[in-house]
Design a protein around this motif. Sequence first.
Motif, PDB file in Angstrom:
ATOM      1  N   GLN A  68     -23.389  22.520 -22.864  1.00  0.00           N
ATOM      2  CA  GLN A  68     -23.707  23.383 -24.003  1.00  0.00           C
ATOM      3  C   GLN A  68     -24.387  22.597 -25.112  1.00  0.00           C
ATOM      4  O   GLN A  68     -25.263  23.110 -25.808  1.00  0.00           O
ATOM      5  CB  GLN A  68     -22.434  24.051 -24.508  1.00  0.00           C
ATOM      6  CG  GLN A  68     -21.863  24.963 -23.446  1.00  0.00           C
ATOM      7  CD  GLN A  68     -20.596  25.641 -23.891  1.00  0.00           C
ATOM      8  OE1 GLN A  68     -20.439  25.966 -25.047  1.00  0.00           O
ATOM      9  NE2 GLN A  68     -19.704  25.848 -22.961  1.00  0.00           N
TER      10      GLN A  68
ATOM     11  N   ALA B 103     -18.967  30.892 -23.801  1.00  0.00           N
ATOM     12  CA  ALA B 103     -19.708  29.944 -24.625  1.00  0.00           C
ATOM     13  C   ALA B 103     -20.128  30.684 -25.892  1.00  0.00           C
ATOM     14  O   ALA B 103     -21.291  31.025 -26.067  1.00  0.00           O
ATOM     15  CB  ALA B 103     -20.908  29.397 -23.871  1.00  0.00           C
ATOM     16  N   ASN B 226     -14.192  27.134 -28.580  1.00  0.00           N
ATOM     17  CA  ASN B 226     -15.484  26.707 -28.025  1.00  0.00           C
ATOM     18  C   ASN B 226     -16.321  26.007 -29.089  1.00  0.00           C
ATOM     19  O   ASN B 226     -16.930  24.965 -28.834  1.00  0.00           O
ATOM     20  CB  ASN B 226     -16.207  27.929 -27.488  1.00  0.00           C
ATOM     21  CG  ASN B 226     -17.634  27.629 -27.105  1.00  0.00           C
ATOM     22  OD1 ASN B 226     -18.558  27.963 -27.830  1.00  0.00           O
ATOM     23  ND2 ASN B 226     -17.827  26.976 -25.986  1.00  0.00           N
TER      24      ASN B 226
END
Lengths: 109, 269
Positions: A68, B103, B226
Motif C-alpha cells: 500500500q 485498504a 489501516n
Amino acid sequence: MPTPFEPLQDAALSHFLMTGAVLFALGLAGFLCRRNLIIMFLSTELMFQGVAISLVAFSRLHGNDTGQTFVIFVLTIAAAEAALALGLVVLLFRRKRTLDCEAWAAMKG
Amino acid sequence: MEYALYIASVIGAIALTMMMPRRGHTPRTLGALLGAATLGGLWLFLAPVATTEGAAMTYYYVFSGLAIAGAAGVVTHPRPIYSALWFIIVVLASAGLFLVMEAEFMAVAMVIIYGGAILVTYVFVIMLATQSGDPRQAEDAPTYDRVAREPVPAVAAGFLLLAVLLTVAFDTDRIKPNPNTRGLTADQIINGSKTLGLERILSDRPDARLAKRIGADHTIRMPLHNVERVGLDLFRGHPLGLELAGVILLVALIGAVVFARTPIDPGDE
C-alpha cells in the motif's frame, strides 16, 4: 485478540489480480490505438489503476503494508505525470491546433 | 482452466474491437453486450474457485464489473470529456475494491487524488484544448476522435498480455502467502519502538482516550488501523522514498509552470 490482518485467500486474490490485469490490458489497448493525446494519457492512468489494485491485493495476501505504501508512490508519480503531460498537451495544442498524435509523427525521427 | 481464460481473452478482444470508434457504423452496444457476457461467463466458470465468504465476493463482483465497464468506456468513447467521466467511474469502483480489501486509506486517497485532483486537471485541459462544436453531435467530433488507429493489432497486443497475466494469476500453486514477507504485527511495532515515543502516541488514540474516560482498561491494545499501519510503514520503512517523492512533485510543479509560460506563435512549425 483477533489478528488485525487476515491474509486474503489465494482464489480471491486471483480474482482481484484479474481485475487489475483487465484494467491494465484495456489501458494498453487504448494507449496503442486511440489518436487523441488526452485519451492516450487517460489510458496510462487506467494502467496505473490496474497496477494499484494488484499491489493492494498482494499487500493483503502477504499481510505486509509495503504494497500500500507503494501505491502512494504510484499516486505521486501519476500526479507528477499528469501535471507535466497535460502541460505538454496544452503546449502542443497551442502550436498545431490539434490533439492528433499523428500530427507529431515527425518526432519519430 | 487455462483454456477458459484464453477463450475469454479472445472473445473480450473481439468485443473491445467492436466497440472501438471507426468509420461508418460502430456496433458499440453489441460489443458492450458481448464483453459483459464474456466477463459474466468467466466469473460463473470461476465461481467454484472463489471461496471467500459471501459478502466480500458480492461486493467484488459489483465493483469489479463497474471498473471494467468504466475502463471499456474510457478507451472506446469518441468524446474525450465522456472518457474522463467514465474514468471517474473506474476510480470510484477501484476505491470500492480497496475497501473490500480493507485498504481504507488507499480508497480515500484514490478518490481525493484521482477523482479530486488529477481528473479535474484532465477536464480543464479537455475544455482548453478541444475544438468548439456541439458535443451531442458525434459528427462534429474531429476525425482523430472518431477513428481509432489500427484497433486490431493494438487490442490483440493488450489481450495477449491479458491472457498471459490471467494464466499466472490463476496459477494458485504459484501464488502463495509468503511468511517471510509478513509485515510486523502491532505488538512487534510497539515493543520495538518504546524509545521512540510510539507508546505515548498509541495511548493517545481516540479509542484509548475513550476507554480512559469511561474507566475501562485502556492498556488493552486495539489492533492498529489501516491508516496507522500504512503511516508506520511509510514513515519508518521508506523515509528516503518519501523525500524523493516530494522532490519529484516539486520538479513536476516547476516544470509545469515552465511549460505554461512558454510563448508560442500559433503558425510556428
